[in-house]
Motif scaffolding. Structure first.
Motif, PDB file in Angstrom:
ATOM      1  N   LEU A  97       7.023  -2.973  -6.805  1.00 32.49           N
ATOM      2  CA  LEU A  97       5.956  -1.637  -7.659  1.00 32.49           C
ATOM      3  C   LEU A  97       5.357  -2.404  -8.386  1.00 32.49           C
ATOM      4  O   LEU A  97       3.388  -2.564  -8.349  1.00 32.49           O
ATOM      5  N   ARG A  98       5.918  -3.275  -9.229  1.00 31.24           N
ATOM      6  CA  ARG A  98       5.428  -4.202 -10.123  1.00 31.24           C
ATOM      7  C   ARG A  98       4.342  -5.257  -9.610  1.00 31.24           C
ATOM      8  O   ARG A  98       2.934  -5.155 -10.097  1.00 31.24           O
ATOM      9  N   ALA A  99       4.675  -6.098  -8.613  1.00 29.53           N
ATOM     10  CA  ALA A  99       4.043  -6.566  -8.028  1.00 29.53           C
ATOM     11  C   ALA A  99       2.559  -5.852  -7.473  1.00 29.53           C
ATOM     12  O   ALA A  99       1.465  -6.671  -7.239  1.00 29.53           O
ATOM     13  N   LEU A 100       2.327  -5.073  -6.402  1.00 32.77           N
ATOM     14  CA  LEU A 100       1.832  -4.128  -5.853  1.00 32.77           C
ATOM     15  C   LEU A 100       0.742  -3.691  -6.876  1.00 32.77           C
ATOM     16  O   LEU A 100      -0.395  -3.113  -6.579  1.00 32.77           O
ATOM     17  N   THR A 101       1.181  -3.889  -8.675  1.00 36.37           N
ATOM     18  CA  THR A 101       0.179  -2.896  -9.560  1.00 36.37           C
ATOM     19  C   THR A 101      -0.015  -4.048 -10.713  1.00 36.37           C
ATOM     20  O   THR A 101      -1.205  -4.007 -11.099  1.00 36.37           O
ATOM     21  N   ARG A 105      -4.957  -0.975  -9.235  1.00 33.76           N
ATOM     22  CA  ARG A 105      -4.364   0.006 -10.194  1.00 33.76           C
ATOM     23  C   ARG A 105      -3.756   0.981  -9.565  1.00 33.76           C
ATOM     24  O   ARG A 105      -3.781   1.165  -8.371  1.00 33.76           O
ATOM     25  N   PHE A 106      -2.599   1.781 -10.242  1.00 35.54           N
ATOM     26  CA  PHE A 106      -1.329   2.654  -9.640  1.00 35.54           C
ATOM     27  C   PHE A 106      -2.219   4.032  -9.363  1.00 35.54           C
ATOM     28  O   PHE A 106      -2.480   4.689 -10.332  1.00 35.54           O
ATOM     29  N   PHE A 107      -2.130   3.730  -7.932  1.00 30.97           N
ATOM     30  CA  PHE A 107      -2.052   5.946  -7.722  1.00 30.97           C
ATOM     31  C   PHE A 107      -3.892   5.983  -7.653  1.00 30.97           C
ATOM     32  O   PHE A 107      -4.236   7.000  -8.519  1.00 30.97           O
ATOM     33  N   VAL A 143      13.510   7.656  -3.588  1.00 32.73           N
ATOM     34  CA  VAL A 143      13.186   7.786  -1.950  1.00 32.73           C
ATOM     35  C   VAL A 143      11.651   7.976  -2.823  1.00 32.73           C
ATOM     36  O   VAL A 143      10.459   7.480  -3.061  1.00 32.73           O
ATOM     37  N   THR A 144      11.741   9.038  -3.938  1.00 32.85           N
ATOM     38  CA  THR A 144      11.163   8.167  -4.744  1.00 32.85           C
ATOM     39  C   THR A 144       9.664   7.230  -5.026  1.00 32.85           C
ATOM     40  O   THR A 144       8.828   7.081  -4.806  1.00 32.85           O
ATOM     41  N   CYS A 145      10.266   6.413  -5.611  1.00 34.84           N
ATOM     42  CA  CYS A 145      10.073   5.326  -5.975  1.00 34.84           C
ATOM     43  C   CYS A 145      10.146   4.149  -4.695  1.00 34.84           C
ATOM     44  O   CYS A 145       8.689   3.631  -4.115  1.00 34.84           O
ATOM     45  N   LEU A 146      10.283   4.932  -3.947  1.00 39.99           N
ATOM     46  CA  LEU A 146      10.464   3.743  -2.196  1.00 39.99           C
ATOM     47  C   LEU A 146       8.964   4.610  -1.591  1.00 39.99           C
ATOM     48  O   LEU A 146       7.822   3.645  -1.230  1.00 39.99           O
ATOM     49  N   LEU A 147       8.770   5.805  -1.821  1.00 36.67           N
ATOM     50  CA  LEU A 147       7.405   6.320  -1.010  1.00 36.67           C
ATOM     51  C   LEU A 147       6.690   5.576  -2.012  1.00 36.67           C
ATOM     52  O   LEU A 147       5.230   5.667  -1.744  1.00 36.67           O
ATOM     53  N   CYS A 148       6.238   5.864  -3.106  1.00 35.41           N
ATOM     54  CA  CYS A 148       5.321   5.181  -4.358  1.00 35.41           C
ATOM     55  C   CYS A 148       4.967   3.612  -4.087  1.00 35.41           C
ATOM     56  O   CYS A 148       4.082   2.939  -4.287  1.00 35.41           O
ATOM     57  N   MET A 149       5.940   3.006  -3.242  1.00 34.11           N
ATOM     58  CA  MET A 149       5.689   1.550  -3.185  1.00 34.11           C
ATOM     59  C   MET A 149       5.070   1.191  -1.933  1.00 34.11           C
ATOM     60  O   MET A 149       4.051   0.610  -2.323  1.00 34.11           O
ATOM     61  N   THR A 150       5.158   2.413  -0.882  1.00 33.75           N
ATOM     62  CA  THR A 150       4.049   1.943   0.015  1.00 33.75           C
ATOM     63  C   THR A 150       3.391   2.805   0.281  1.00 33.75           C
ATOM     64  O   THR A 150       2.189   2.637   0.526  1.00 33.75           O
ATOM     65  N   GLN A 152       1.235   2.878  -2.893  1.00 35.14           N
ATOM     66  CA  GLN A 152       0.364   1.987  -3.727  1.00 35.14           C
ATOM     67  C   GLN A 152       0.800   0.439  -2.390  1.00 35.14           C
ATOM     68  O   GLN A 152      -0.778  -0.300  -2.521  1.00 35.14           O
ATOM     69  N   ALA A 153       1.215   0.432  -1.753  1.00 35.20           N
ATOM     70  CA  ALA A 153       0.664  -0.933  -0.469  1.00 35.20           C
ATOM     71  C   ALA A 153      -0.157  -0.720   0.329  1.00 35.20           C
ATOM     72  O   ALA A 153      -1.334  -1.996   0.680  1.00 35.20           O
ATOM     73  N   ILE A 154      -0.376   0.532   0.702  1.00 31.59           N
ATOM     74  CA  ILE A 154      -1.551   0.715   1.217  1.00 31.59           C
ATOM     75  C   ILE A 154      -2.487   1.005   1.008  1.00 31.59           C
ATOM     76  O   ILE A 154      -4.159   0.412   1.294  1.00 31.59           O
ATOM     77  N   THR A 155      -2.669   1.533  -0.207  1.00 28.94           N
ATOM     78  CA  THR A 155      -3.596   2.097  -1.013  1.00 28.94           C
ATOM     79  C   THR A 155      -4.636   0.567  -1.964  1.00 28.94           C
ATOM     80  O   THR A 155      -5.904   0.457  -1.931  1.00 28.94           O
ATOM     81  N   ARG A 156      -3.851  -0.045  -1.959  1.00 27.39           N
ATOM     82  CA  ARG A 156      -4.193  -2.110  -2.406  1.00 27.39           C
ATOM     83  C   ARG A 156      -4.869  -2.294  -1.322  1.00 27.39           C
ATOM     84  O   ARG A 156      -6.021  -2.960  -1.851  1.00 27.39           O
ATOM     85  N   HIS A 157      -4.153  -1.834  -0.189  1.00 30.53           N
ATOM     86  CA  HIS A 157      -5.019  -2.754   0.848  1.00 30.53           C
ATOM     87  C   HIS A 157      -6.103  -2.765   1.533  1.00 30.53           C
ATOM     88  O   HIS A 157      -6.902  -3.048   1.517  1.00 30.53           O
ATOM     89  N   LEU A 158      -6.078  -0.964   1.511  1.00 28.85           N
ATOM     90  CA  LEU A 158      -7.425  -0.399   1.701  1.00 28.85           C
ATOM     91  C   LEU A 158      -8.429  -0.634   0.427  1.00 28.85           C
ATOM     92  O   LEU A 158      -9.772  -1.106   1.488  1.00 28.85           O
ATOM     93  N   SER A 159      -8.538  -1.434  -0.620  1.00 31.54           N
ATOM     94  CA  SER A 159      -9.379  -1.516  -1.851  1.00 31.54           C
ATOM     95  C   SER A 159      -9.561  -3.246  -1.963  1.00 31.54           C
ATOM     96  O   SER A 159     -10.596  -3.658  -1.905  1.00 31.54           O
ATOM     97  N   ILE A 160      -8.204  -3.715  -1.757  1.00 32.09           N
ATOM     98  CA  ILE A 160      -8.646  -5.604  -1.720  1.00 32.09           C
ATOM     99  C   ILE A 160      -8.880  -6.280  -0.801  1.00 32.09           C
ATOM    100  O   ILE A 160     -10.054  -7.417  -0.345  1.00 32.09           O
TER     101      ILE A 160
END
Length: 216
Positions: A97-101, A105-107, A143-150, A152-160
């Motif tokens: 998650l640190r890498a993906l942010t 931007r997160f969220f 589970v909360t951390c895993l879901l946030c990571m996933t 964020q990975a989707i969000t990041r790809h849709l943006s960049i």
């Protein structure tokens, strides 16, 4: 390509050894961590334009290696092995998650987080009766951390929209799938070919996340 081939062969041997008897169980004990070490090298040798991303992914893979070891050892060797493995993979997802942010931007797309969170909540609802009291809080945190990571990975790809972000997104989704299969197999009902399904999706997820370092 040779490294990818070695990862595939090592992963196949780890999967074969997981369901084997004592005479070849050593395959699992040797090849499960070996596969993760090879995946670490895949990320280590990649060219990255984002050093914080690379460092976070490499650290996450190291924590994944620790999780592999804790989860594969029998309870007679490490009694709290599941909790230690869960904690190791929690640290791994925090690193991912640190890498993906590090470059996005997160969220930034709340609807994606809402959708992934709803799916995770539905799975927890099904699995909840099978969770012992002492595992419920650690599992919810994980589970909360895993879901946030996933998410964020989707969000990041849709943006960049880069090839590296696509690998990270696919890896995040497969990681969520692998952990979901593991949870259903452990806390709900045994799945047919569980080792194959869980480990194949896990190694694919980790390999894709490692590959995302390249030019990230």
């Amino acid at each position: 390509m040779m490294l990818i081939l070695l990862i595939i062969v090592s992963a196949a041997l780890a999967i074969a050894g997981a369901g084997a008897r004592d005479n070849v169980i050593w395959l699992h004990y040797v090849c499960k961590p070996l596969t993760t070490i090879l995946i670490f090298y895949l990320a280590f040798r990649a060219t990255s334009v984002n050093p914080p991303y690379r460092r976070a992914i490499l650290t996450g893979i190291i924590f994944s290696l620790l999780g592999d070891i804790f989860l594969m050892l029998p309870a007679t060797v490490v009694k709290p092995g599941f909790l230690l493995g869960l904690g190791s993979f929690l640290c791994a997802h925090i690193c991912f998650l640190r890498a993906l942010t590090s470059d996005h931007r997160f969220f930034s797309r709340p609807l994606i987080f809402l959708g992934i969170g709803t799916l995770g909540a539905a799975n927890l609802f099904v699995l909840w009766p099978g969770l012992s009291t002492d595992l419920r809080v650690p599992v919810v945190i994980y589970v909360t951390c895993l879901l946030c990571m996933t998410a964020q990975a989707i969000t990041r790809h849709l943006s960049i929209q880069t090839s590296a972000s696509k690998w990270a997104m696919a890896g995040g989704i497969l990681f969520m799938l692998s952990d979901t299969l593991l949870a259903y197999n452990k806390f709900y009902t045994p799945l047919p070919q569980a080792s194959l399904l869980i480990l194949a999706t896990y190694y694919a997820a980790l390999s894709l996340i490692a590959r995302s370092v390249n030019r990230s």
